[in-house]
Scaffold this active site. Structure first.
Site, PDB file in Angstrom:
ATOM      1  N   ARG A 108      -9.142 -19.481  16.771  1.00  0.00           N
ATOM      2  CA  ARG A 108      -8.824 -18.422  15.803  1.00  0.00           C
ATOM      3  C   ARG A 108      -7.382 -17.912  15.898  1.00  0.00           C
ATOM      4  NH1 ARG A 108     -12.458 -20.645  14.555  1.00  0.00           N
ATOM      5  NH2 ARG A 108     -14.600 -19.948  14.297  1.00  0.00           N
TER       6      ARG A 108
ATOM      7  N   SER B  15     -16.528 -11.687  11.464  1.00  0.00           N
ATOM      8  CA  SER B  15     -16.663 -11.431  12.907  1.00  0.00           C
ATOM      9  C   SER B  15     -15.526 -10.518  13.359  1.00  0.00           C
ATOM     10  CB  SER B  15     -16.600 -12.731  13.693  1.00  0.00           C
ATOM     11  OG  SER B  15     -17.732 -13.495  13.414  1.00  0.00           O
TER      12      SER B  15
ATOM     13  N   GLU C 246     -10.778 -10.114  16.522  1.00  0.00           N
ATOM     14  CA  GLU C 246     -10.500 -11.315  15.710  1.00  0.00           C
ATOM     15  C   GLU C 246      -9.908 -10.872  14.375  1.00  0.00           C
ATOM     16  OE1 GLU C 246     -13.521 -14.369  15.490  1.00  0.00           O
ATOM     17  OE2 GLU C 246     -12.941 -14.918  13.453  1.00  0.00           O
TER      18      GLU C 246
HETATM   19  C1  LIG Z   1     -18.513 -12.353   5.436  1.00  0.00           C
HETATM   20  C2  LIG Z   1     -17.403 -13.033   6.213  1.00  0.00           C
HETATM   21  C3  LIG Z   1     -17.694 -14.183   6.957  1.00  0.00           C
HETATM   22  C4  LIG Z   1     -16.667 -14.830   7.682  1.00  0.00           C
HETATM   23  N1  LIG Z   1     -16.983 -15.954   8.387  1.00  0.00           N
HETATM   24  C5  LIG Z   1     -16.007 -16.618   9.057  1.00  0.00           C
HETATM   25  C6  LIG Z   1     -16.290 -17.821   9.796  1.00  0.00           C
HETATM   26  O1  LIG Z   1     -17.407 -18.305   9.852  1.00  0.00           O
HETATM   27  N2  LIG Z   1     -15.264 -18.428  10.429  1.00  0.00           N
HETATM   28  C7  LIG Z   1     -13.997 -17.951  10.403  1.00  0.00           C
HETATM   29  O2  LIG Z   1     -13.102 -18.565  10.996  1.00  0.00           O
HETATM   30  N3  LIG Z   1     -13.699 -16.807   9.726  1.00  0.00           N
HETATM   31  C8  LIG Z   1     -14.654 -16.139   9.052  1.00  0.00           C
HETATM   32  N4  LIG Z   1     -14.365 -14.991   8.368  1.00  0.00           N
HETATM   33  C9  LIG Z   1     -12.989 -14.439   8.425  1.00  0.00           C
HETATM   34  C10 LIG Z   1     -12.051 -14.936   7.298  1.00  0.00           C
HETATM   35  O3  LIG Z   1     -12.767 -15.330   6.153  1.00  0.00           O
HETATM   36  C11 LIG Z   1     -11.160 -16.084   7.776  1.00  0.00           C
HETATM   37  O4  LIG Z   1     -10.351 -15.714   8.862  1.00  0.00           O
HETATM   38  C12 LIG Z   1     -10.251 -16.578   6.633  1.00  0.00           C
HETATM   39  O5  LIG Z   1      -9.656 -17.798   7.010  1.00  0.00           O
HETATM   40  C13 LIG Z   1      -9.162 -15.581   6.255  1.00  0.00           C
HETATM   41  O6  LIG Z   1      -8.574 -16.023   5.061  1.00  0.00           O
HETATM   42  P1  LIG Z   1      -7.925 -14.982   4.019  1.00  0.00           P
HETATM   43  O7  LIG Z   1      -7.348 -15.770   2.889  1.00  0.00           O
HETATM   44  O8  LIG Z   1      -8.904 -13.961   3.632  1.00  0.00           O
HETATM   45  O9  LIG Z   1      -6.752 -14.407   4.915  1.00  0.00           O
HETATM   46  P2  LIG Z   1      -6.345 -12.875   5.138  1.00  0.00           P
HETATM   47  O10 LIG Z   1      -7.499 -12.142   5.724  1.00  0.00           O
HETATM   48  O11 LIG Z   1      -5.743 -12.321   3.908  1.00  0.00           O
HETATM   49  O12 LIG Z   1      -5.200 -13.046   6.262  1.00  0.00           O
HETATM   50  C14 LIG Z   1      -5.525 -13.509   7.559  1.00  0.00           C
HETATM   51  C15 LIG Z   1      -4.214 -13.884   8.272  1.00  0.00           C
HETATM   52  O13 LIG Z   1      -3.665 -15.045   7.650  1.00  0.00           O
HETATM   53  C16 LIG Z   1      -2.311 -14.810   7.262  1.00  0.00           C
HETATM   54  N5  LIG Z   1      -2.062 -15.541   6.011  1.00  0.00           N
HETATM   55  C17 LIG Z   1      -2.826 -15.541   4.893  1.00  0.00           C
HETATM   56  N6  LIG Z   1      -2.303 -16.363   3.954  1.00  0.00           N
HETATM   57  C18 LIG Z   1      -1.169 -16.875   4.491  1.00  0.00           C
HETATM   58  C19 LIG Z   1      -0.159 -17.785   3.998  1.00  0.00           C
HETATM   59  N7  LIG Z   1      -0.209 -18.331   2.767  1.00  0.00           N
HETATM   60  N8  LIG Z   1       0.885 -18.078   4.813  1.00  0.00           N
HETATM   61  C20 LIG Z   1       0.961 -17.534   6.071  1.00  0.00           C
HETATM   62  N9  LIG Z   1       0.041 -16.686   6.579  1.00  0.00           N
HETATM   63  C21 LIG Z   1      -1.016 -16.353   5.802  1.00  0.00           C
HETATM   64  C22 LIG Z   1      -2.214 -13.299   7.071  1.00  0.00           C
HETATM   65  O14 LIG Z   1      -0.886 -12.843   7.272  1.00  0.00           O
HETATM   66  C23 LIG Z   1      -3.149 -12.795   8.178  1.00  0.00           C
HETATM   67  O15 LIG Z   1      -2.464 -12.716   9.413  1.00  0.00           O
HETATM   68  C24 LIG Z   1     -15.356 -14.322   7.648  1.00  0.00           C
HETATM   69  C25 LIG Z   1     -15.074 -13.173   6.875  1.00  0.00           C
HETATM   70  C26 LIG Z   1     -16.090 -12.538   6.170  1.00  0.00           C
HETATM   71  C27 LIG Z   1     -15.734 -11.320   5.363  1.00  0.00           C
END
Ligand SMILES: Cc1cc2nc3c(=O)[nH]c(=O)nc-3n(C[C@H](O)[C@H](O)[C@H](O)COP(=O)(O)OP(=O)(O)OC[C@H]3O[C@@H](n4cnc5c(N)ncnc54)[C@H](O)[C@@H]3O)c2cc1C
Length: 325
Positions: A180, A229, A299
């Site tokens: 992560r 998480s 996380e």
């Molecule tokens: C119901 C639920 C279930 C989930 N289950 C999982 C799971 O099973 N496994 C898991 O790993 N995660 C899970 N997550 C967490 C989340 O979905 C992941 O971490 C996901 O990859 C985050 O993507 P995001 O686009 O929402 O990023 P954001 O939350 O918007 O950002 C996360 C990070 O990524 C960076 N970032 C985003 N886009 C870019 C870009 N284009 N360039 C550089 N940096 C960037 C941001 O600066 C930030 O630091 C879950 C979340 C929820 C709400």
């Protein structure tokens, strides 16, 4: 916080920018938690060249934050100073099926769209993205994964625009992936990535994706205001179990609650602010430390400033925690 000083008059070079930008934009609407204060300037690039020009011009002392789909973020109530970049599907939402079971995808795409496009093309290996609600940019940054597969196992290379405005290609090794987290260049904005899959049968892949959806919906509050998480699993432990044993399941503070369904999920029950959510997280860390002697690590990515007088204390003890912005 009532609002940030407007940066737009300070940046005359914005006249050459083709993307959209606006000062003092609320961020609560763009995160899954539905909490958080305003961003000083939000910028949505028209395309990669526009983004590169913007970053070349942006003074180095201005803080830069990238937000994906906001599913892993807790933005504090005081908001974010500097520039927040959000990539839109128009410039960063392309999917290209390549030879040899590879795909090139834009980072604004939701993971689930990429999983579906791969399945339709008979490419296996990305079904796990069906379970993750974020976008590709966030997945590349967080090394998102579930059910035994992580992003690092499928990502070949990605394109990014550095903080200095250079367009670069980063290999999987350049990203320094761990559980992560990644260690790519600080401030780089990812724009597209190439994934390697393997041959599969479309119907079989789609069936497995359906199973993932059902499994998720029965075990996680997938429709709640949450960040997924909350804490990473410590080596050899499950955070949800540690929290459960420490009496954290269902615990509330203000408008926030630790989910009854999944003890490692923090929820905004409707009226919580970021202070409530983060404070409850620290209360849980305190309980787990007291019960098990283990310090849980967040996380969820917390960012931004505390609202004045509403600083959260780490583990609920000592001086107010100023936190990394
Ligand atoms: C119901 C639920 C279930 C989930 N289950 C999982 C799971 O099973 N496994 C898991 O790993 N995660 C899970 N997550 C967490 C989340 O979905 C992941 O971490 C996901 O990859 C985050 O993507 P995001 O686009 O929402 O990023 P954001 O939350 O918007 O950002 C996360 C990070 O990524 C960076 N970032 C985003 N886009 C870019 C870009 N284009 N360039 C550089 N940096 C960037 C941001 O600066 C930030 O630091 C879950 C979340 C929820 C709400």
């Amino acid at each position: 916080m009532s609002g940030w000083p407007d940066l737009i008059p300070q940046f005359p070079w914005l006249a050459d920018i083709r993307g959209r930008y606006a000062a003092n934009q609320p961020l609560s609407e763009v995160t899954w938690f539905r909490v958080g204060g305003p961003a000083q300037l939000v910028y949505q690039p028209a395309d990669e060249a526009d983004l590169a020009l913007f970053l070349k011009n942006l003074p180095r002392d201005i803080r830069l934050t990238v937000i994906g789909l906001g599913s892993n973020l807790l933005i504090r109530d005081g908001g974010l100073d500097g520039v927040v970049i959000r990539l839109g599907a128009k410039g960063f939402g392309n999917i290209e099926i390549l030879e040899n079971h590879r795909l090139r995808v834009g980072t604004a795409l939701p993971d689930v769209k990429v999983a579906t496009a791969a399945a339709e093309a008979g490419i296996d290996g990305l079904t796990f993205y069906r379970g993750i609600p974020g976008g590709i940019g966030g997945a590349l940054y967080m090394n998102a994964g579930c059910y035994g597969t992580e992003t690092r196992e499928r990502m070949v290379e990605l394109r990014a625009v550095t903080r200095e405005g250079e367009i670069v290609t980063l290999t999987n090794a350049d990203m320094g992936y761990h559980y992560r987290k990644s260690k790519g260049p600080r401030g780089a904005v990812f724009t597209s990535a190439v994934y390697q899959g393997f041959p599969g049968d479309k119907d079989d892949i789609l069936n497995r994706m359906r199973e993932i959806t059902e499994k998720r919906e029965s075990s996680q509050p997938t429709r709640a205001k949450t960040g997924g998480s909350t804490f990473k699993n410590p080596e050899g432990h499950s955070s949800w179990r540690l929290i459960d044993e420490a009496g954290g399941r269902g615990l509330t503070f203000g408008g926030a609650q630790m989910s009854e369904l999944h003890a490692n999920f923090l929820l905004n029950l409707g009226e919580a602010d970021a202070f409530d959510v983060e404070t409850l997280g620290e209360m849980v860390r305190q309980r787990v430390r007291a019960k098990h002697g283990i310090e849980l690590k967040w996380e969820i990515r917390r960012m931004g400033h505390f609202a004045p007088g509403r600083e959260v204390r780490e583990f609920m003890d000592g001086e107010p925690f100023t936190g990394a912005v």
